[in-house]
Design a protein around this motif. Structure first.
Motif, PDB file in Angstrom:
ATOM      1  N   ARG A 172      -8.352  -1.137   2.584  1.00 31.91           N
ATOM      2  CA  ARG A 172      -7.448   0.004   2.631  1.00 31.91           C
ATOM      3  C   ARG A 172      -6.454  -0.123   1.477  1.00 31.91           C
ATOM      4  NH1 ARG A 172     -11.202   1.299   5.584  1.00 31.91           N
ATOM      5  NH2 ARG A 172     -10.961   1.749   7.802  1.00 31.91           N
ATOM      6  N   THR A 173      -6.469   0.852   0.592  1.00 28.00           N
ATOM      7  CA  THR A 173      -5.595   0.759  -0.577  1.00 28.00           C
ATOM      8  C   THR A 173      -4.304   1.528  -0.384  1.00 28.00           C
ATOM      9  OG1 THR A 173      -6.839   2.589  -1.481  1.00 28.00           O
ATOM     10  CG2 THR A 173      -7.420   0.394  -2.239  1.00 28.00           C
ATOM     11  N   ASN A 174      -4.244   2.360   0.630  1.00 27.01           N
ATOM     12  CA  ASN A 174      -2.992   3.059   0.902  1.00 27.01           C
ATOM     13  C   ASN A 174      -2.933   3.388   2.376  1.00 27.01           C
ATOM     14  OD1 ASN A 174      -4.230   5.827   1.258  1.00 27.01           O
ATOM     15  ND2 ASN A 174      -4.913   5.285  -0.788  1.00 27.01           N
ATOM     16  N   GLU A 175      -1.866   4.092   2.746  1.00 28.15           N
ATOM     17  CA  GLU A 175      -1.636   4.311   4.164  1.00 28.15           C
ATOM     18  C   GLU A 175      -1.392   5.796   4.405  1.00 28.15           C
ATOM     19  OE1 GLU A 175       1.628   1.910   5.519  1.00 28.15           O
ATOM     20  OE2 GLU A 175       1.905   3.208   7.254  1.00 28.15           O
ATOM     21  N   TYR A 176      -2.096   6.371   5.367  1.00 29.64           N
ATOM     22  CA  TYR A 176      -1.942   7.796   5.650  1.00 29.64           C
ATOM     23  C   TYR A 176      -0.853   8.000   6.696  1.00 29.64           C
ATOM     24  CZ  TYR A 176      -3.114  12.512   7.202  1.00 29.64           C
ATOM     25  OH  TYR A 176      -3.060  13.830   7.530  1.00 29.64           O
ATOM     26  N   ASP A 177       0.039   8.946   6.433  1.00 31.90           N
ATOM     27  CA  ASP A 177       1.175   9.147   7.345  1.00 31.90           C
ATOM     28  C   ASP A 177       1.330  10.628   7.698  1.00 31.90           C
ATOM     29  OD1 ASP A 177       3.435   8.382   8.831  1.00 31.90           O
ATOM     30  OD2 ASP A 177       4.761   8.873   7.163  1.00 31.90           O
ATOM     31  N   SER A 185      -5.612  13.400  -5.857  1.00 34.15           N
ATOM     32  CA  SER A 185      -5.915  13.337  -4.432  1.00 34.15           C
ATOM     33  C   SER A 185      -6.967  12.280  -4.129  1.00 34.15           C
ATOM     34  CB  SER A 185      -6.396  14.700  -3.947  1.00 34.15           C
ATOM     35  OG  SER A 185      -7.603  15.025  -4.582  1.00 34.15           O
ATOM     36  N   GLY A 186      -7.440  11.575  -5.152  1.00 35.93           N
ATOM     37  CA  GLY A 186      -8.439  10.545  -4.917  1.00 35.93           C
ATOM     38  C   GLY A 186      -9.853  11.067  -4.995  1.00 35.93           C
ATOM     39  N   TYR A 187     -10.018  12.394  -4.983  1.00 34.09           N
ATOM     40  CA  TYR A 187     -11.353  12.948  -5.129  1.00 34.09           C
ATOM     41  C   TYR A 187     -11.755  12.848  -6.592  1.00 34.09           C
ATOM     42  CZ  TYR A 187     -11.128  14.647  -0.387  1.00 34.09           C
ATOM     43  OH  TYR A 187     -11.044  14.714   0.968  1.00 34.09           O
ATOM     44  N   ARG A 188     -13.040  12.740  -6.833  1.00 29.75           N
ATOM     45  CA  ARG A 188     -13.516  12.533  -8.202  1.00 29.75           C
ATOM     46  C   ARG A 188     -13.694  13.854  -8.921  1.00 29.75           C
ATOM     47  NH1 ARG A 188     -12.574   8.239  -5.121  1.00 29.75           N
ATOM     48  NH2 ARG A 188     -13.886   6.463  -5.515  1.00 29.75           N
ATOM     49  N   GLU A 244      -7.794   6.507   3.175  1.00 25.58           N
ATOM     50  CA  GLU A 244      -7.109   5.225   3.014  1.00 25.58           C
ATOM     51  C   GLU A 244      -7.900   4.221   2.195  1.00 25.58           C
ATOM     52  OE1 GLU A 244      -5.925   3.873   6.882  1.00 25.58           O
ATOM     53  OE2 GLU A 244      -4.034   4.965   6.736  1.00 25.58           O
ATOM     54  N   GLY A 294     -10.059   4.998  -0.195  1.00 24.54           N
ATOM     55  CA  GLY A 294     -10.395   5.498  -1.517  1.00 24.54           C
ATOM     56  C   GLY A 294     -11.786   6.094  -1.627  1.00 24.54           C
ATOM     57  N   ARG A 337       0.840  -1.190   0.000  1.00 29.37           N
ATOM     58  CA  ARG A 337       0.000   0.000   0.000  1.00 29.37           C
ATOM     59  C   ARG A 337       0.876   1.240   0.000  1.00 29.37           C
ATOM     60  NH1 ARG A 337      -2.951  -1.620   5.236  1.00 29.37           N
ATOM     61  NH2 ARG A 337      -3.094   0.615   5.427  1.00 29.37           N
ATOM     62  N   LEU A 338       0.567   2.151  -0.924  1.00 28.56           N
ATOM     63  CA  LEU A 338       1.359   3.385  -1.001  1.00 28.56           C
ATOM     64  C   LEU A 338       1.087   4.264   0.213  1.00 28.56           C
ATOM     65  CD1 LEU A 338       0.964   4.401  -4.728  1.00 28.56           C
ATOM     66  CD2 LEU A 338       2.983   3.485  -3.608  1.00 28.56           C
ATOM     67  N   ILE A 339       2.120   4.938   0.660  1.00 25.08           N
ATOM     68  CA  ILE A 339       1.967   5.853   1.777  1.00 25.08           C
ATOM     69  C   ILE A 339       1.568   7.224   1.237  1.00 25.08           C
ATOM     70  CG2 ILE A 339       3.181   7.036   3.642  1.00 25.08           C
ATOM     71  CD1 ILE A 339       4.944   4.559   3.867  1.00 25.08           C
ATOM     72  N   VAL A 340       0.602   7.829   1.874  1.00 24.93           N
ATOM     73  CA  VAL A 340       0.186   9.177   1.478  1.00 24.93           C
ATOM     74  C   VAL A 340       0.386  10.098   2.659  1.00 24.93           C
ATOM     75  CG1 VAL A 340      -1.710  10.601   0.670  1.00 24.93           C
ATOM     76  CG2 VAL A 340      -1.535   8.237  -0.083  1.00 24.93           C
ATOM     77  N   SER A 341       1.046  11.207   2.425  1.00 26.23           N
ATOM     78  CA  SER A 341       1.157  12.208   3.482  1.00 26.23           C
ATOM     79  C   SER A 341       1.292  13.573   2.819  1.00 26.23           C
ATOM     80  CB  SER A 341       2.356  11.913   4.377  1.00 26.23           C
ATOM     81  OG  SER A 341       3.531  12.022   3.633  1.00 26.23           O
ATOM     82  N   ALA A 343      -2.144   8.295  -4.138  1.00 25.71           N
ATOM     83  CA  ALA A 343      -2.751   7.144  -3.491  1.00 25.71           C
ATOM     84  C   ALA A 343      -2.878   5.984  -4.472  1.00 25.71           C
ATOM     85  CB  ALA A 343      -4.122   7.520  -2.941  1.00 25.71           C
ATOM     86  N   ALA A 402      -8.602  11.566  -0.553  1.00 30.67           N
ATOM     87  CA  ALA A 402      -9.865  10.862  -0.342  1.00 30.67           C
ATOM     88  C   ALA A 402      -9.853   9.953   0.873  1.00 30.67           C
ATOM     89  CB  ALA A 402     -10.203  10.057  -1.590  1.00 30.67           C
TER      90      ALA A 402
END
Lengths: 330, 444, 287
Positions: free
Chosen positions: C116-121, B90-93, C136, C138, A3-7, B339, C134
Motif C-alpha cells: 500500500r503506497t498511500n491511504e484512502y480517506d 489520479s494514478g491511472y495510466r 491504495e 497503485g 503514506r500519503l492520504i488520498v481523499s 497518491a 487508482a
C-alpha cells in the motif's frame, strides 16, 4: 516517508461539529436557566438536574443495550433534550414524573426512530405532551414565583393564559388583563408558568446568541412570533373585549421557548428558508387557534408537534431557489 | 469602491495565503520531464514525435485531435526518451512523452526578450489561430481549451469579457503574483482577448484580500475600456457562474455557459498566456505554480515548465516537511490529493499545497442532523443532504430532476457539514451516473 | 344514553355497509385480469427478489416465464436447474439447462504482494474510490477493498477478509445472481462454471498493463508472458492486452498452467496437495 492520504476534495473543513452546535444551544439557554432558578429556586434545580441526568442515562442505556450502537450520550443532544424538557415542566413537579417524561422523550421521541437525526417529532415536546396527558393535574398546577426553598409543597396557581381563557367567557379581556402582572413583569418572567418558559427576555438573549453564532437562522422564530402577533392583533382589533392584546399572547405561555428552541430543532424542522417560513407561520396560526378556540389554554407544543409531522412534506415540495433558469439539457 | 459578491450561498474558509507577496521565481527544469498528452478537457492530443527524436523548447510534440482539444509543446529541449503510459495525478495510466533534458535550445520564432509588445497587429481570426497553435487552455484549473471559448457560437453574442483574478481558493497566490508582476502584459492580454472576442467592455474581478493587486490593476487600466471591480472575499467566487452573477448580476442558465448571457470568462493566467502566444509567439510551455503549506520552509510562487515532477517543486521550496500527510494538486477546496509525488505539473496545476497530519484526516462521519447548513451554503441552490441520500440509495433519476448536474463541485457543503458527511463524494458519484443516464438517452 | 349507543351502532354499521358496497363495485370495475399461473410460478420461485435473472423481482420474472414464448433468456440462477424444471413442469414448457456458476474474485493484491503506497480517506465505497484514483496499492485494475460487493450480496455469500483486504466468496452460499459482478466498479468478479468439489483454476488478475509496469505494483500480477498459453493442451487460454484468460468451459482442470506461471497469478483451489519433487523424493526414501 509516510503514506500519503488520498481523499476526494474538499481537503479543508470548517471545524463545525454536532457537539459544538449542541453545546452552543446549551450555552444560549443559560440566561433563561438563571432567571428560572431566580424565580423557582430549588424546584427548578431539582427538576433540571433529574431531567438532564436521566436523559443522558436513557440515551446511553438504549444505545448500548437495545440498539447496540456506540453510545453518543455526551454529544450534547441528550443534555439539550433534558434541559428543554425541564424548561417546559412546572418547577414543582415530582421528580419521578420527570424521569417518566425523560424516558418518553428519549425512548419514544428519539430512539424508536433510530436516534439523533431520524426522529420526526421534537423529543422534549413528546416527553412534555406525554406527561401532560398522563398527569394533567401535576402538569397544570404552577408554583408561584419567589418560593426559593419550596419544591413540591410550593403554593400554586393558574397561568395568565388559563386565567384569560376562563375569564373571557364572562368579562371583557381588557379587564382581566388589568388584574394580571404588567407587561414588564411578563417580559421579565415574573408570573406562573413552566419553569423555563416564563422569562421572555432571557430567551430572547439566547436567541440573539444563537443567531450570532449562526446556530439557527431567523426564519422560524420570526415567522412564528410574527404570525402569532398578526393573527391575535387582527382578532384584537376586531373585538378587543373578547380577544386579548397581541403582546399578551407573545409574552405568555410557552410561545417564546417554543418559537426559539423547540420549533428550531434541526431534525424536525424544514430544510429550506421558504419551508421554514411556512412551517413557522403554520405553527403560529395553530397556536392561536388552540389558545383561543381550543380546549386548552396553551397550544404551542401541539402546534409544533403537528407541524413536525408536516416537515417531510415541506421538504419534499418546497425547494430552495435554484441558481439559473432551467433549460432543457442537450 | 463598493465591493460586490454573489448572492446565494458560499463559505469563507481561512485564507492561509502564505506565499502572498513572494516574487515569482524561475525554476530551472528537472533532468527529466513527463508531458501527458491529455492536459485539457476534451480529446487527447495525438503524439507526433518518436522515441529518440531531438526536440527544442516550444516544439510541437502532440497535435490537437478535433476542435475540443489542444496542441502540446515540448517544454524543454532534449531527447524524447519514451512515449509510453505514465500515472497521472489520479494514478491511472495515461499516454505521455518523456523528455531527457539537454541544454536549453528554443524554437527560433519565439521572442524571448523581455520587451513589452503593446501594439496588437493581428485581427480576431489571427489571434484565435495563434491561440490554437499555442495550445492554450483555461489555467484556473478547469483546462478548457481557450480557442473554443473565443469562438462565439452562432446566434449568440459576447458583450462582456470578464477576467477572473478572484483566486478564491485558500493558499493559492499564483494569479495574485501574476497580477503584481506582469500587470502591463496582462493589460495587453486583456486587450487581445477583447479584440479576439469582438467585445467593447471588460471587467477584471479581484477579491478584496488582494488590495495591492486591485490598486495596481486600477492604475494600469485607467483610461481604457477595462474596469477593475473589487469583490467581497467569499468562496466559490472564482466559479464562472458565481463571478458573472457577482459582477453583472446575470444568472447563467442551468446547463448553460456564460456566453448564454453574453459573457466570456478567462482566468488572468490564461490571459497572460494569450499575451505571450500572440505577441511573443510563445506556446504554453510553462505556468506559475504556488507551492505552499504551513510547515513548508519557503512557500513560493514558481514559474515552472510543464512536465516537471511535483517532487522537484517541493524540493526547491525547502523540501518536504516531515509532517506531511497529504499533497494537493490545486487548492484545498477543489484540488486533487496526490497518491505519489512523481507526477508532473500539467497545464491545470495552479498550486501544490502540503497538508500536515493534524489537518489531513477527515473526522468520523455521523448521521445527518438536518441542520440545513449545506443548503444554506450551496452556491447553486441545491440540497446536498438530499443528493447524498439519493446517491446512497442509487436513485439517480430523482437526482437528475433535483438538478444534480448544476453542481459545480465547489465543496462548500462538505466543508461546512458538522456531521463530517462526505456529501460531495456522493454527489460526484451521482453526477457521473446521471451523466451516463443522459448519454444513454441521447444515444437512443 | 341507550339511544345514543343505538344511534352510534346504526350509523357505523350503515357507513360500513355503504363502504363495502362501493368498494365491491370499484374493485369489479377496475379489475385487471391476471393469469393465475403467475401466482403459482411466483410461489415456486425462490423468492429472493435478487434480480439475478435480470428482472425487477421474482414476480416480474414469473410474468415473463408465463408470457414469453421462448425461454432462451430466462433462467433463475438462485433456484438453478432443479427449480427451473419444476416451474417448467407447472407451465408445461421446457427449461433451458445451464451449468451452475459461482462468483470468483480475480485479484490477489494483498498488502503482502501489493504494497500500500498511500491511504484512502474518502467515503468508504469502491464506486467513489474508483472514480477518484487508482487505489491504495497503485494498481489501476486491482481490488479497492471497500466492499461494494459485500453490500450488494443478498445471500451473505461474500465477505471481506480483514487480513488480505480482499473479498472472499463462500461457494456454498453463492447463487451466481451476479449482484457483486454488477457492483464491482473494476469488473474484478466473474461468474465461472462451477466444477466438481468446487475446484477452480483461474487467472487471479485482470491487470492489462505491460508486464514490467504490472509487476511493479503487485508481485502476483499477470505479466502477459504467455507461458500458460503455450502449455495449455486444451486451447482454453487466450491472451489479450497483456493478460491471460482461462475459459472456464474449455478448461479441463489439468493444472499445467498453474505450475508454469512465474508470478503465481494462476490460482488452483480445492485441489489435493500436489506432489512436489521434494515430497516425491521423501516418499521414495521411505520405500
Amino acid at each position: 516517508m509516510t503514506r500519503l492520504i488520498v481523499s476526494p476534495s474538499p481537503h479543508t473543513y470548517s471545524g463545525e461539529s454536532v457537539p459544538r452546535l449542541m453545546y452552543g444551544v446549551i450555552i444560549s439557554l443559560l440566561p433563561a436557566f438563571g432567571v428560572s432558578v431566580f424565580y423557582f429556586g430549588i424546584g427548578m434545580l431539582i427538576v433540571t438536574t433529574v431531567s438532564v441526568l436521566t436523559c443522558i442515562l436513557f440515551e446511553y442505556l438504549i444505545q448500548k443495550y437495545i440498539l447496540q450502537t456506540k453510545p453518543s450520550h455526551l454529544d450534547g443532544s441528550a443534555i439539550l433534550t433534558g434541559l428543554l424538557l425541564a424548561f417546559c415542566l412546572p418547577a414543582n413537579i415530582p421528580f419521578w414524573m420527570v424521569i417518566i417524561g425523560a424516558l418518553a422523550a428519549i425512548g419514544i421521541g428519539k430512539m424508536t426512530f433510530g436516534g439523533l437525526g431520524n426522529n420526526i417529532f421534537n423529543p422534549a415536546l413528546v416527553g412534555r405532551v406525554f406527561l401532560f396527558i398522563s398527569f394533567p393535574v401535576a402538569m397544570t398546577s404552577w408554583p408561584e414565583p419567589g418560593q426559593w426553598m419550596q419544591y413540591t409543597d410550593a403554593a400554586t396557581g393558574a397561568t395568565p393564559l388559563a386565567l384569560m381563557k376562563e375569564g373571557v367567557a364572562m368579562r371583557p379581556a381588557g379587564e382581566i388583563l388589568s388584574e394580571m402582572p404588567s407587561f414588564l413583569n411578563l417580559f421579565l418572567g415574573n408570573m406562573m408558568g413552566s419553569s423555563g418558559e416564563v422569562a421572555a427576555f432571557a430567551l430572547l438573549i439566547g436567541m440573539c446568541y444563537m443567531l450570532y453564532r449562526r446556530i439557527i437562522t431567523w426564519h422560524i422564530p420570526v415567522s412564528i412570533l410574527g404570525s402569532v402577533f398578526i393573527f391575535t392583533g387582527i382578532l384584537w382589533l376586531v373585538n378587543p373585549d373578547q380577544f386579548a392584546n397581541p403582546l399578551f399572547h407573545l409574552l405568555t405561555g410557552g410561545l417564546m421557548l417554543g418559537a426559539i428552541y423547540m420549533a428550531t430543532d434541526y431534525v424536525t424542522s424544514p430544510m429550506t428558508g421558504k419551508g421554514m417560513l411556512i412551517y413557522g407561520a403554520g405553527i403560529g396560526v395553530v397556536t392561536v387557534l388552540i389558545r383561543i378556540f381550543g380546549a386548552y389554554p396553551e397550544g404551542v407544543q401541539f402546534a409544533i408537534l403537528i407541524f413536525n409531522g408536516f416537515t417531510p412534506l415541506l421538504n419534499k415540495y418546497i425547494k430552495p431557489k435554484r441558481f439559473g433558469k432551467e433549460v432543457a439539457h442537450g | 469602491m463598493k465591493l460586490k459578491t454573489f448572492s446565494m450561498g458560499g463559505v469563507h474558509p481561512p485564507e492561509n495565503k502564505l506565499s502572498a507577496g513572494r516574487e515569482i521565481r524561475e525554476l530551472s527544469p528537472s533532468d527529466v520531464v513527463v508531458i501527458p498528452v491529455s492536459q485539457h478537457l476534451g480529446t487527447p492530443s495525438k503524439v507526433i514525435v518518436e522515441r529518440g527524436d531531438q526536440v527544442k523548447v516550444g516544439q510541437l510534440i502532440a497535435r490537437a485531435e478535433g476542435f475540443v482539444s489542444t496542441n502540446i509543446h515540448a517544454s524543454v529541449s532534449g531527447k524524447v526518451s519514451k512515449v509510453d503510459i505514465f500515472p497521472d495525478s489520479s494514478g491511472y495510466r495515461r499516454l505521455a512523452v518523456q523528455i531527457k533534458v539537454n541544454g536549453d535550445e528554443w524554437v527560433e520564432t519565439i521572442d524571448r526578450s523581455g520587451t513589452l509588445v503593446k501594439e496588437i497587429s493581428l485581427d480576431a481570426e489571427e489571434i484565435r489561430k495563434r491561440i490554437v497553435e499555442a495550445g492554450i487552455v483555461g489555467l484556473g484549473g478547469a483546462t478548457f481549451p481557450t480557442h473554443v471559448k473565443l469562438t462565439t457560437p452562432r446566434g449568440k453574442k459576447a458583450e462582456y469579457l470578464i477576467v477572473n483574478g478572484v483566486e478564491c481558493e485558500p493558499y493559492l497566490t499564483s494569479d495574485h503574483a501574476l497580477m503584481m508582476e506582469r500587470s502591463s502584459a496582462l493589460l495587453v492580454g486583456i486587450q487581445i482577448m477583447m479584440k479576439g472576442l469582438g467585445v467593447e467592455k471588460a471587467i477584471l474581478g479581484i477579491e478584496s484580500n488582494k488590495p495591492d493587486a486591485i490598486s495596481r490593476m486600477q492604475e494600469i487600466t485607467r483610461g481604457t475600456a477595462i474596469s477593475v471591480q473589487g469583490l467581497k472575499v467569499k468562496y466559490p467566487q472564482g466559479g464562472e457562474k458565481q463571478l458573472v452573477k457577482a459582477l453583472l448580476n446575470r444568472e447563467v442558465p442551468s446547463g448553460g455557459l456564460p456566453i448564454d448571457v453574453g459573457v466570456v470568462v478567462f482566468n488572468v493566467g490564461t490571459v497572460h498566456a494569450a499575451y505571450e502566444a500572440v505577441q511573443k509567439n510563445k506556446p504554453l510551455i510553462e505556468r506559475v505554480v504556488t507551492v505552499t503549506g504551513k510547515y513548508l520552509k519557503q512557500p513560493s510562487n514558481f514559474r515552472v515548465r510543464i512536465g516537471t515532477p511535483v517532487s522537484h517543486l517541493i524540493e526547491q521550496a525547502g523540501g518536504l516537511p516531515e509532517d506531511t500527510a497529504k499533497v494537493i494538486n490545486g487548492g484545498p477546496m477543489m484540488g486533487k490529493a496526490l497518491a505519489s509525488l512523481d507526477v508532473p505539473v500539467v497545464k491545470g496545476t495552479s498550486g501544490i499545497v502540503l497538508i500536515s497530519n493534524e489537518e489531513a484526516r477527515r473526522k468520523a462521519v455521523i448521521q445527518c442532523i438536518r441542520c440545513t447548513r449545506c443548503v444554506q451554503v450551496c452556491p447553486m441552490g441545491l440540497e446536498p443532504y438530499l443528493m447524498m441520500n439519493l446517491a446512497e440509495k442509487e436513485m439517480f433519476e430523482r437526482m437528475e430532476t433535483e438538478r444534480v448536474l448544476d453542481c459545480i463541485e465547489c465543496g462548500s457543503c462538505s466543508y461546512t457539514c458538522p456531521s463530517s458527511r462526505p456529501l460531495l463524494d456522493y454527489i460526484r458519484l451521482g453526477k457521473a451516473e446521471v451523466a451516463k443516464l443522459v448519454r444513454s438517452r441521447k444515444a437512443v | 344514553m341507550n339511544q345514543i349507543i343505538i344511534v352510534t351502532i346504526i350509523t357505523l354499521v350503515g357507513i360500513g355497509t355503504a363502504a363495502a358496497v362501493i368498494l365491491y363495485f370499484v374493485a369489479q370495475r377496475f379489475k385487471v385480469y391476471e393469469d393465475p399461473r403467475i401466482d403459482e410460478v411466483e410461489e415456486a420461485l425462490p423468492g429472493a427478489n435478487c434480480g439475478g435473472c435480470g428482472y425487477a423481482g421474482c414476480r416480474a420474472f414469473a410474468e415473463a416465464l408465463v408470457k414469453n414464448e421462448s425461454w432462451d433468456d430466462l433462467y433463475c440462477p438462485v433456484g438453478g436447474n432443479e427449480n427451473m424444471a419444476k416451474v417448467a413442469e407447472l407451465l408445461g414448457k421446457e427449461a433451458v439447462e445451464q451449468a451452475p456458476q459461482v462468483a470468483v474474485v480475480r485479484c490477489y493484491g494483498t498488502p503482502e504482494f501489493r504494497a500500500r503506497t498511500n491511504e484512502y480517506d474518502g467515503a468508504p465505497t469502491c464506486a467513489i474510490a474508483h472514480q477518484l484514483y487508482a487505489g491504495e496499492g497503485g494498481c489501476p485494475h486491482g481490488c479497492l477493498g471497500l466492499g461494494d460487493c459485500v453490500v450488494a450480496c443478498d445471500f451473505d455469500a461474500i465477505h471481506m477478509n480483514p487480513a488480505t483486504g480482499l473479498p472472499e466468496v463462500v461457494d456454498d452460499k453463492c447463487t451466481a445472481c451476479g449482484a457483486c459482478v454488477e457492483a464491482c466498479p473494476r469488473d474484478i468478479i466473474e461468474l465461472r462454471k462451477k466444477n466438481k468439489k468446487d475446484r477452480k483454476i483461474f487467472v487471479c488478475c485482470i491487470n492489462e498493463e505491460k508486464g514490467a509496469v504490472a509487476i511493479k505494483n503487485c508481485k502476483v500480477a499477470c505479466i502477459g508472458c504467455s507461458k500458460c498459453y503455450d502449455v495449455c493442451p486444451y486451447d482454453a487460454i487466450t491472451m489479450n492486452n497483456n493478460l491471460a484468460y482461462i475459459d472456464p468451459v474449455k478448461c479441463k482442470l489439468c493444472r499445467k498452467c498453474v505450475v508454469v506461471c512465474p508470478t503465481n497469478a494462476i490460482h488452483e483451489i480445492n485441489f489435493p496437495p500436489r506432489k512436489t519433487e521434494k515430497t516425491e523424493a521423501v516418499e521414495e526414501e521411505n520405500k
